[in-house]
Design a protein around this motif. Structure first.
Motif, mmCIF file in Angstrom:
data_model
loop_
_atom_site.group_PDB
_atom_site.id
_atom_site.type_symbol
_atom_site.label_atom_id
_atom_site.label_comp_id
_atom_site.label_asym_id
_atom_site.label_seq_id
_atom_site.Cartn_x
_atom_site.Cartn_y
_atom_site.Cartn_z
ATOM 1 N N TYR A 54 13.897 -1.280 -37.612
ATOM 2 C CA TYR A 54 12.709 -1.735 -38.326
ATOM 3 C C TYR A 54 12.550 -1.009 -39.654
ATOM 4 C CZ TYR A 54 11.277 -3.864 -33.929
ATOM 5 O OH TYR A 54 11.231 -4.630 -32.799
ATOM 6 N N GLU A 55 12.117 -1.754 -40.648
ATOM 7 C CA GLU A 55 11.781 -1.209 -41.976
ATOM 8 C C GLU A 55 10.275 -1.363 -42.156
ATOM 9 O OE1 GLU A 55 12.533 0.728 -45.179
ATOM 10 O OE2 GLU A 55 14.358 -0.409 -44.766
ATOM 11 N N LYS A 56 9.655 -0.369 -42.738
ATOM 12 C CA LYS A 56 8.213 -0.433 -42.966
ATOM 13 C C LYS A 56 7.945 -1.117 -44.299
ATOM 14 C CE LYS A 56 4.086 2.371 -42.591
ATOM 15 N NZ LYS A 56 3.543 3.710 -42.369
ATOM 16 N N TYR A 57 7.144 -2.175 -44.262
ATOM 17 C CA TYR A 57 6.700 -2.907 -45.448
ATOM 18 C C TYR A 57 5.186 -2.776 -45.505
ATOM 19 C CZ TYR A 57 11.368 -4.883 -45.547
ATOM 20 O OH TYR A 57 12.737 -5.038 -45.605
ATOM 21 N N GLY A 58 4.714 -1.887 -46.368
ATOM 22 C CA GLY A 58 3.283 -1.586 -46.367
ATOM 23 C C GLY A 58 2.944 -0.871 -45.076
ATOM 24 N N GLU A 59 2.046 -1.441 -44.310
ATOM 25 C CA GLU A 59 1.673 -0.855 -43.024
ATOM 26 C C GLU A 59 2.339 -1.560 -41.847
ATOM 27 O OE1 GLU A 59 -0.118 1.981 -42.676
ATOM 28 O OE2 GLU A 59 0.097 2.014 -44.860
ATOM 29 N N VAL A 60 3.216 -2.523 -42.129
ATOM 30 C CA VAL A 60 3.819 -3.337 -41.077
ATOM 31 C C VAL A 60 5.293 -2.980 -40.901
ATOM 32 C CG1 VAL A 60 4.323 -5.712 -40.368
ATOM 33 C CG2 VAL A 60 2.210 -5.208 -41.598
ATOM 34 N N GLN A 61 5.712 -2.767 -39.664
ATOM 35 C CA GLN A 61 7.115 -2.545 -39.341
ATOM 36 C C GLN A 61 7.743 -3.913 -39.039
ATOM 37 O OE1 GLN A 61 8.859 0.406 -39.042
ATOM 38 N NE2 GLN A 61 7.251 1.943 -39.007
ATOM 39 N N LYS A 62 8.819 -4.253 -39.769
ATOM 40 C CA LYS A 62 9.491 -5.535 -39.565
ATOM 41 C C LYS A 62 10.951 -5.289 -39.224
ATOM 42 C CE LYS A 62 6.587 -8.291 -42.603
ATOM 43 N NZ LYS A 62 6.571 -9.300 -43.655
ATOM 44 N N PRO A 63 11.478 -6.052 -38.255
ATOM 45 C CA PRO A 63 12.889 -5.861 -37.915
ATOM 46 C C PRO A 63 13.803 -6.349 -39.036
ATOM 47 C CG PRO A 63 11.975 -7.702 -36.688
ATOM 48 C CD PRO A 63 10.841 -7.079 -37.441
ATOM 49 N N VAL A 64 14.821 -5.537 -39.353
ATOM 50 C CA VAL A 64 15.799 -5.908 -40.374
ATOM 51 C C VAL A 64 17.191 -6.103 -39.773
ATOM 52 C CG1 VAL A 64 14.561 -4.835 -42.281
ATOM 53 C CG2 VAL A 64 16.252 -3.495 -41.009
ATOM 54 N N CYS A 65 17.365 -5.709 -38.506
ATOM 55 C CA CYS A 65 18.669 -5.838 -37.859
ATOM 56 C C CYS A 65 18.469 -6.007 -36.359
ATOM 57 C CB CYS A 65 19.512 -4.589 -38.133
ATOM 58 S SG CYS A 65 21.172 -4.633 -37.418
ATOM 59 N N ASN A 66 19.282 -6.880 -35.778
ATOM 60 C CA ASN A 66 19.297 -7.104 -34.341
ATOM 61 C C ASN A 66 20.768 -7.094 -33.917
ATOM 62 O OD1 ASN A 66 19.113 -7.985 -31.692
ATOM 63 N ND2 ASN A 66 18.243 -9.977 -32.195
ATOM 64 N N MET B 285 24.851 1.773 -38.773
ATOM 65 C CA MET B 285 24.943 1.578 -37.324
ATOM 66 C C MET B 285 25.950 0.488 -36.992
ATOM 67 S SD MET B 285 21.944 0.422 -34.644
ATOM 68 C CE MET B 285 21.876 -1.259 -35.295
ATOM 69 N N VAL B 286 25.861 -0.639 -37.685
ATOM 70 C CA VAL B 286 26.796 -1.741 -37.436
ATOM 71 C C VAL B 286 28.221 -1.279 -37.741
ATOM 72 C CG1 VAL B 286 27.491 -4.055 -38.152
ATOM 73 C CG2 VAL B 286 25.066 -3.534 -37.800
ATOM 74 N N ALA B 287 28.416 -0.609 -38.872
ATOM 75 C CA ALA B 287 29.755 -0.123 -39.237
ATOM 76 C C ALA B 287 30.283 0.864 -38.198
ATOM 77 C CB ALA B 287 29.720 0.525 -40.621
#
Length: 149
Positions: free
Chosen positions: A10-22, A72-74
């Motif tokens: 997850y990456e933090k965008y403002g106050e919201v954590q959003k997933p960037v990788c699965n 992590m992926v690498a």
């Protein structure tokens, strides 16, 4: 039959954590397998905000959560098969475990047991159990405790 897992970063965008990788793992997704390997990977680097210009890299650094996700992926994807990237909104892959990685003034990890069996996931959110929530050092200890249990 494998013990499947998903790992979300997850990456933090403002106050919201959003997933960037699965990242999907086909085998060894349990805490003493993927969990321990993930703990080793995460503890081998340091979070930074910006990179100093140097000619050599003497330590592993993650320049934000997007950099951590790419590293992590690498790190895990060394051969065909085994590991795959899924869209971040795909959350039902027959996984037994989920790992969620956040930057909350230091790396923070949550681990869920998803109740999957050979017939698939029940689809009931009540069947998903949070089995760990804590800092990276606590996650490392959690994985070690599981190995000795």
């Amino acid at each position: 039959m494998g013990t499947r897992s998903l790992t979300f970063v997850y990456e933090k965008y403002g106050e919201v954590q959003k997933p960037v990788c699965n990242m999907y793992r086909q085998y060894d997704g349990y805490p003493t397998g993927h969990g321990a390997e993930l703990a080793d990977f995460l503890s081998g680097g340091r979070m930074v905000n910006g990179l100093a210009q140097t000619k050599t890299v003497e330590e592993v650094v993650f320049n934000g959560m997007g950099c951590l996700a790419a590293s992590m992926v690498a790190h895990f994807k060394q051969t065909p098969g085994g590991f795959y990237i899924h869209p971040v909104d795909i959350t039902a892959c027959g996984q037994d475990y989920e790992y969620h990685i956040y930057d909350k003034d230091g790396l923070y990890v949550e681990v869920y047991y998803c109740g999957c069996n050979m017939f698939g996931m029940s689809g009931d959110p009540a069947d998903v159990d949070l089995i760990f929530s804590g800092s990276l050092p606590e996650f490392i200890e959690f994985c070690k405790e599981k190995e000795t249990a």
